[in-house]
Design an enzyme around this catalytic site. Structure first.
Site, PDB file in Angstrom:
ATOM      1  N   TYR A  85       0.858  -1.193   0.000  1.00  0.00           N
ATOM      2  CA  TYR A  85       0.000   0.000   0.000  1.00  0.00           C
ATOM      3  C   TYR A  85       0.889   1.236   0.000  1.00  0.00           C
ATOM      4  CZ  TYR A  85      -3.699  -3.311   1.358  1.00  0.00           C
ATOM      5  OH  TYR A  85      -4.578  -4.361   1.421  1.00  0.00           O
ATOM      6  N   PHE A 129     -12.933  -5.121   1.135  1.00  0.00           N
ATOM      7  CA  PHE A 129     -14.016  -4.402   0.454  1.00  0.00           C
ATOM      8  C   PHE A 129     -15.342  -4.610   1.205  1.00  0.00           C
ATOM      9  CE2 PHE A 129     -12.291  -4.177  -4.233  1.00  0.00           C
ATOM     10  CZ  PHE A 129     -11.323  -3.293  -3.820  1.00  0.00           C
ATOM     11  N   PRO A 130     -15.353  -4.404   2.545  1.00  0.00           N
ATOM     12  CA  PRO A 130     -16.587  -4.675   3.298  1.00  0.00           C
ATOM     13  C   PRO A 130     -17.760  -3.785   2.883  1.00  0.00           C
ATOM     14  CG  PRO A 130     -14.989  -3.495   4.652  1.00  0.00           C
ATOM     15  CD  PRO A 130     -14.261  -3.910   3.409  1.00  0.00           C
TER      16      PRO A 130
HETATM   17  N1  LIG Z   1      -6.467  -8.766   0.888  1.00  0.00           N
HETATM   18  C1  LIG Z   1      -6.656  -8.048  -0.195  1.00  0.00           C
HETATM   19  O1  LIG Z   1      -6.329  -8.473  -1.288  1.00  0.00           O
HETATM   20  C2  LIG Z   1      -7.285  -6.698  -0.074  1.00  0.00           C
HETATM   21  C3  LIG Z   1      -7.758  -6.030  -1.210  1.00  0.00           C
HETATM   22  C4  LIG Z   1      -8.359  -4.792  -1.036  1.00  0.00           C
HETATM   23  C5  LIG Z   1      -8.478  -4.233   0.237  1.00  0.00           C
HETATM   24  N2  LIG Z   1      -7.990  -4.897   1.305  1.00  0.00           N
HETATM   25  C6  LIG Z   1      -8.121  -4.359   2.679  1.00  0.00           C
HETATM   26  O2  LIG Z   1      -9.484  -4.107   2.898  1.00  0.00           O
HETATM   27  C7  LIG Z   1      -9.657  -2.781   3.409  1.00  0.00           C
HETATM   28  C8  LIG Z   1     -11.006  -2.265   3.024  1.00  0.00           C
HETATM   29  O3  LIG Z   1     -11.104  -2.155   1.634  1.00  0.00           O
HETATM   30  P1  LIG Z   1     -11.328  -0.753   0.931  1.00  0.00           P
HETATM   31  O4  LIG Z   1     -10.907   0.316   1.867  1.00  0.00           O
HETATM   32  O5  LIG Z   1     -10.681  -0.766  -0.378  1.00  0.00           O
HETATM   33  O6  LIG Z   1     -12.892  -0.769   0.616  1.00  0.00           O
HETATM   34  P2  LIG Z   1     -14.193  -0.522   1.513  1.00  0.00           P
HETATM   35  O7  LIG Z   1     -13.826  -0.515   2.945  1.00  0.00           O
HETATM   36  O8  LIG Z   1     -15.229  -1.461   1.041  1.00  0.00           O
HETATM   37  O9  LIG Z   1     -14.629   0.941   1.039  1.00  0.00           O
HETATM   38  C9  LIG Z   1     -13.761   2.040   1.124  1.00  0.00           C
HETATM   39  C10 LIG Z   1     -14.298   3.129   0.265  1.00  0.00           C
HETATM   40  O10 LIG Z   1     -15.527   3.578   0.787  1.00  0.00           O
HETATM   41  C11 LIG Z   1     -15.488   4.979   1.040  1.00  0.00           C
HETATM   42  N3  LIG Z   1     -16.139   5.182   2.334  1.00  0.00           N
HETATM   43  C12 LIG Z   1     -15.740   4.709   3.534  1.00  0.00           C
HETATM   44  N4  LIG Z   1     -16.593   5.050   4.504  1.00  0.00           N
HETATM   45  C13 LIG Z   1     -17.554   5.781   3.917  1.00  0.00           C
HETATM   46  C14 LIG Z   1     -18.713   6.424   4.405  1.00  0.00           C
HETATM   47  N5  LIG Z   1     -19.044   6.366   5.689  1.00  0.00           N
HETATM   48  N6  LIG Z   1     -19.496   7.089   3.513  1.00  0.00           N
HETATM   49  C15 LIG Z   1     -19.175   7.143   2.209  1.00  0.00           C
HETATM   50  N7  LIG Z   1     -18.083   6.543   1.679  1.00  0.00           N
HETATM   51  C16 LIG Z   1     -17.277   5.870   2.529  1.00  0.00           C
HETATM   52  C17 LIG Z   1     -14.026   5.342   1.097  1.00  0.00           C
HETATM   53  O11 LIG Z   1     -13.841   6.681   0.634  1.00  0.00           O
HETATM   54  P3  LIG Z   1     -13.254   7.825   1.639  1.00  0.00           P
HETATM   55  O12 LIG Z   1     -11.797   7.575   1.753  1.00  0.00           O
HETATM   56  O13 LIG Z   1     -13.609   9.064   0.927  1.00  0.00           O
HETATM   57  O14 LIG Z   1     -13.994   7.659   2.937  1.00  0.00           O
HETATM   58  C18 LIG Z   1     -13.402   4.334   0.150  1.00  0.00           C
HETATM   59  O15 LIG Z   1     -13.423   4.792  -1.170  1.00  0.00           O
HETATM   60  C19 LIG Z   1      -8.477  -2.029   2.813  1.00  0.00           C
HETATM   61  O16 LIG Z   1      -8.224  -0.831   3.512  1.00  0.00           O
HETATM   62  C20 LIG Z   1      -7.387  -3.048   2.926  1.00  0.00           C
HETATM   63  O17 LIG Z   1      -6.853  -3.025   4.248  1.00  0.00           O
HETATM   64  C21 LIG Z   1      -7.407  -6.121   1.171  1.00  0.00           C
END
Ligand SMILES: NC(=O)c1ccc[n+]([C@@H]2O[C@H](COP(=O)([O-])OP(=O)(O)OC[C@H]3O[C@@H](n4cnc5c(N)ncnc54)[C@H](OP(=O)(O)O)[C@@H]3O)[C@@H](O)[C@H]2O)c1
Length: 290
Positions: free
Chosen positions: A70, A215-216
């Site tokens: 990251y 991607f929760p």
């Molecule tokens: N193991 C793997 O291969 C893998 C792959 C991908 C991700 N991950 C892990 O999973 C974690 C979560 O995934 P993710 O962060 O990509 O996706 P996510 O948690 O599903 O969604 C994050 C997105 O939602 C937006 N968001 C968050 N809270 C919000 C709210 N209350 N209202 C409106 N929009 C909101 C964020 O934008 P803002 O920044 O503007 O809030 C961001 O664009 C990552 O941080 C990483 O640690 C692991």
């Protein structure tokens, strides 16, 4: 719940003992969104990134997920800048095994010498002597799994890693991994809108392995107003992101969601999901609504 401190909503998510001995609140934080666009380089607003991390801990979050890739390294360095020296109860989980040729590009390399190098770099970037949970970010199909996990086992024997996890695996791969070493966690794509890893979750639940859905919030699709959870959220008096996260927490006791955000306001909103209790009827209705 009445015994919860109102300033620490994440305490209400319940706990999970990762690997049997690292007890964390189930609602965590994913630190991938703290970097620049394409998960590449520095954040636009570094001070806000540091604030998000400090606020997360204040909100009772003691499980933070990151990875060497990251940034690369930017997320781990931010965590160190914001939170070092770390609280005793804070579990920082990192990962290795994905290389970054450029923005939005991810390629697995599982050669043992590379995994060792990356674990050593993560130790340095995070400023720790031992990584609480080290996850193989992707299985490299070109390298025997026993060699990939074997190197992590060596690092564990050397005291540099406490627990080992895997990411994006099938049930078959998870079972194979468990013939090589003890696996404390599995991190797969999972949310209300994409439940294709249901079989992995069910296996993890049976075996008491932490299931960390990435991607929760379907990378924001489930959190946005006007999105698929909007109407249900209005009825419930919560926000769409809170419903998406409350649904995950309700789904399984081994579920440890790691919602990502780069904004303190979103972090605070998401943390409140831990205080939402869905009835079984509400849970079922959401499962068919999306
Ligand atoms: N193991 C793997 O291969 C893998 C792959 C991908 C991700 N991950 C892990 O999973 C974690 C979560 O995934 P993710 O962060 O990509 O996706 P996510 O948690 O599903 O969604 C994050 C997105 O939602 C937006 N968001 C968050 N809270 C919000 C709210 N209350 N209202 C409106 N929009 C909101 C964020 O934008 P803002 O920044 O503007 O809030 C961001 O664009 C990552 O941080 C990483 O640690 C692991």
């Amino acid at each position: 719940m009445s015994h919860q401190n109102s300033s620490r909503p994440a305490d209400a998510s319940g706990t999970f003992a990762l690997g049997g001995d690292l007890t964390v609140n189930r609602l965590g934080y994913g630190a991938m969104q703290l970097t620049g666009p394409g998960i590449w380089g520095e954040p636009k607003d570094r001070a806000e990134a540091v604030r998000v991390l400090r606020r997360a801990v204040e909100l009772g979050i003691n499980f933070i997920d990151t990875a060497d890739s990251y940034g690369p390294f930017v997320s781990e360095q931010l965590i160190r800048e914001a939170l070092h020296p770390y609280a005793d109860d804070l579990l920082i989980a990192t990962k290795g095994g994905l290389t970054r040729p450029g923005p939005n590009v991810w390629r697995p390399i599982g050669r043992p010498e590379y995994l060792r190098q990356q674990a050593e770099l993560s130790l340095r970037h995070l400023g720790v002597e031992r990584i609480g949970l080290y996850q193989l970010h992707r299985i490299d199909e070109e390298v025997p799994l026993a060699d990939q996990l074997g190197e992590l086992v060596l690092l564990q024997q050397e005291g540099k890693i406490h627990h080992i996890g895997v990411s994006e695996v099938t049930v078959g791969q998870l079972k194979e991994a468990r013939t090589i070493t003890e696996i404390a966690s599995v991190q797969n794509l999972f949310n209300l809108a994409d439940r294709s890893a249901e079989d992995v979750l069910e296996y993890a639940e049976r075996e008491n392995i932490a299931f960390i859905p990435w991607f929760p919030m379907a990378t924001g699709e489930l959190a946005r107003s006007g999105g698929p959870l909007d109407a249900a959220a209005k009825r419930h008096g919560s926000s769409p992101s809170q419903l998406a996260l409350a649904w995950l927490l309700h789904r399984s006791p081994v579920m440890l969601p790691i919602p990502g955000t780069s904004q303190t306001a979103h972090l605070e909103e998401n943390a409140e999901a831990a205080r939402i209790t869905l009835t079984d009827d509400e849970f079922d209705a959401l499962a068919v609504a999306v």
